[in-house]
Design an enzyme around this catalytic site. Structure first.
Site, PDB file in Angstrom:
ATOM      1  N   SER A  83       0.839  -1.207   0.000  1.00 44.88           N
ATOM      2  CA  SER A  83       0.000   0.000   0.000  1.00 44.88           C
ATOM      3  C   SER A  83       0.866   1.246   0.000  1.00 44.88           C
ATOM      4  O   SER A  83       2.022   1.224   0.446  1.00 44.88           O
ATOM      5  CB  SER A  83      -0.926   0.017   1.225  1.00 44.88           C
ATOM      6  N   VAL A  84       0.288   2.325  -0.504  1.00 39.88           N
ATOM      7  CA  VAL A  84       0.894   3.653  -0.428  1.00 39.88           C
ATOM      8  C   VAL A  84      -0.185   4.616   0.039  1.00 39.88           C
ATOM      9  O   VAL A  84      -1.320   4.585  -0.450  1.00 39.88           O
ATOM     10  CB  VAL A  84       1.451   4.106  -1.798  1.00 39.88           C
ATOM     11  N   ARG A  90       2.295   8.966  -6.340  1.00 43.73           N
ATOM     12  CA  ARG A  90       3.048   9.540  -7.464  1.00 43.73           C
ATOM     13  C   ARG A  90       4.361  10.195  -7.009  1.00 43.73           C
ATOM     14  O   ARG A  90       4.796  11.204  -7.560  1.00 43.73           O
ATOM     15  CB  ARG A  90       2.188  10.554  -8.233  1.00 43.73           C
ATOM     16  N   GLY A  92       7.030   7.922  -6.268  1.00 38.51           N
ATOM     17  CA  GLY A  92       7.999   6.853  -6.430  1.00 38.51           C
ATOM     18  C   GLY A  92       8.086   5.875  -5.275  1.00 38.51           C
ATOM     19  O   GLY A  92       8.989   5.023  -5.256  1.00 38.51           O
ATOM     20  N   LEU A  94       5.971   3.351  -4.358  1.00 32.88           N
ATOM     21  CA  LEU A  94       5.715   1.967  -4.756  1.00 32.88           C
ATOM     22  C   LEU A  94       6.910   1.394  -5.504  1.00 32.88           C
ATOM     23  O   LEU A  94       7.349   0.271  -5.236  1.00 32.88           O
ATOM     24  CB  LEU A  94       4.458   1.887  -5.618  1.00 32.88           C
ATOM     25  N   GLU A 119      -5.629  -4.533  -8.015  1.00 33.42           N
ATOM     26  CA  GLU A 119      -5.830  -3.932  -9.338  1.00 33.42           C
ATOM     27  C   GLU A 119      -4.807  -4.558 -10.287  1.00 33.42           C
ATOM     28  O   GLU A 119      -3.613  -4.259 -10.173  1.00 33.42           O
ATOM     29  CB  GLU A 119      -5.670  -2.416  -9.274  1.00 33.42           C
ATOM     30  N   TYR A 123       0.977  -4.255 -11.546  1.00 35.44           N
ATOM     31  CA  TYR A 123       2.250  -4.929 -11.312  1.00 35.44           C
ATOM     32  C   TYR A 123       2.974  -5.411 -12.555  1.00 35.44           C
ATOM     33  O   TYR A 123       4.102  -5.894 -12.461  1.00 35.44           O
ATOM     34  CB  TYR A 123       2.020  -6.101 -10.344  1.00 35.44           C
ATOM     35  N   PHE A 409      -3.398 -14.307   0.070  1.00 32.65           N
ATOM     36  CA  PHE A 409      -2.447 -14.178   1.161  1.00 32.65           C
ATOM     37  C   PHE A 409      -2.067 -12.702   1.341  1.00 32.65           C
ATOM     38  O   PHE A 409      -2.354 -11.878   0.517  1.00 32.65           O
ATOM     39  CB  PHE A 409      -1.185 -15.008   0.923  1.00 32.65           C
TER      40      PHE A 409
END
Length: 409
Positions: A83-84, A90, A92, A94, A119, A123, A409
């Site tokens: 999570s962020v 925006r 950086g 993640l 989502e 990734y 998980f």
């Protein structure tokens, strides 16, 4: 902005997890679930990003062993709890967590990283490919009938309290893991996950229930489920909600499904996550009355490419040079000769001309045998440089059964 990215300290777990809850909508987890996730969190394999005293980013990596084609259980990092904070998007964060995490996984000597995505679009840029899918269904048991194989009547069924039956269910599950790619060998503590049953999350349904299938005193199948009674003008129209099931042979499997589909006062069986090739689809009288749907399941990332490709076997002999692009893990970039068959494989760097060119994302998608390299080539994501190489590799990478992740998980 100055932030501090570091390994999670056990004393920081509460604010770290609270940031995760905020990022996923702000509703606190039920205490039963929260306690389990705290017990399962491996702090030394988790990271947090801190802006002063405030946690603004989270990521974890469970220690797993993943079943791959051929039946091997490969050390794998189960990426989780990413999570962020909405206030720090925006910037950086993640990307920095994914960078640190994959460096760590490589250093730990684990060839694979896997995740399930809230989502799916997030990734792919970090090299994860969608390798498994989940089958969802709602079987109209008022209209659908089951045809069962010989021997089904020899299987005895009995109801058991889920916690008391847990060890027997886990024993069946453990025997199934090597036979289907994508399944996770459950470490101690993970047997509690299928038993989670907070009353507030039952949505009008019953408490968790369990049925065991037995033959000669041995448990050969099980199902964890709940029921939701409901009545309409024409009478009962309740629903069975299947949580988890497994069986060791076709007769035990059919006996469990016949039980689920034949309960009094129930008109439907809801299936939330099963393999896309689940055999019940061949037992039902009318598959159109089953409302079949598919969604993405496990996302796979090759972290140590040669170790990952050597860890599995191949359905047919293959000798192919793969030219792989991996911007995020550059140690994987280059040409690799893969030689394999149903008994094993070798993979090493080479200067030979490439037969196929693809990114590590596509290699991850195809790794468990559920996504065809030929299908990816049809989308322009795999390029064939030697005629015939695509057909050869597509056949070799395939799996006799669809890969499947039984639980998140």
């Amino acid at each position: 902005m100055t932030t501090d990215l570091r390994a999670l300290r056990p004393a920081e777990w509460e604010p770290w997890f609270r940031q995760l809850e905020l990022a996923f909508g702000g509703v606190p987890e039920h205490p039963q679930e929260r306690e389990l996730w705290k017990a399962l969190t491996e702090c030394e394999r988790s990271i947090g990003v801190w802006d002063g005293d405030v946690c603004v980013g989270t990521a974890g990596a469970f220690t797993f062993r993943l079943s791959v084609p051929g039946g091997a259980l490969v050390p794998t990092a189960g990426v989780t709890m990413v999570s962020v904070a909405s206030t720090h998007r925006r910037r950086g964060i993640l990307t920095s967590m994914m960078r640190r995490q994959l460096d760590d996984v490589f250093a730990w000597g684990e060839p694979l990283a896997v995740l399930t995505a809230s989502e799916p679009a997030i990734y792919g840029r970090f090299g994860y490919g969608i390798a498994t899918r989940q089958l969802r269904a709602e079987i109209d048991t008022d209209r659908v009938r089951l045809s069962v194989p010989e021997g089904t009547d020899d299987v005895a069924l009995r109801l058991a309290p889920p916690e008391e039956a847990s060890a027997a269910c886990e024993a069946v599950y453990a025997r199934l893991v090597p036979g289907r790619p994508g399944m996770l060998a459950r470490r101690p503590g993970w047997e509690r996950l299928p038993l989670l049953d907070p009353p507030e999350e039952r949505a009008g349904g019953s408490a968790l229930q369990c049925v065991l299938a037995e033959r000669d005193g041995e448990v050969v199948g099980f199902a964890l489920y709940s029921t939701k009674p409901e009545w309409g003008p024409a009478g009962p129209k309740g629903t069975v909600r299947l949580r988890h099931m497994g069986a060791l042979d076709p007769a035990a499997y059919a006996a469990v499904w016949r039980f689920l589909c034949g309960m009094d006062l129930m008109s439907a069986v809801q299936v939330g996550n099963r393999p896309v090739d689940d055999p019940w689809q061949h037992l039902v009288s009318d598959v159109r009355r089953c409302d079949l749907r598919e969604v993405d399941g496990l996302h796979v990332r090759l972290v140590d490419l040669p170790a990952a490709l050597e860890a599995r076997t191949y359905r047919a002999p293959v000798d192919v040079v793969l030219e792989v692009d991996d911007v995020f893990c550059p140690w994987n970039t280059g040409r690799w000769r893969l030689s394999g068959d149903p008994k094993g494989a070798t993979c090493s760097r080479t200067d030979d001309a490439a037969d196929l060119a693809l990114s590590v994302r596509e290699l991850g998608a195809a790794y468990l045998g559920g996504v065809s390299l030929a299908s990816l080539a049809g989308a322009g994501l795999v390029r064939e440089a030697r005629q015939g190489a695509l057909a050869e590799a597509s056949l070799a990478f395939g799996s006799a059964v669809a890969p499947w992740l039984p639980h998140g998980f």
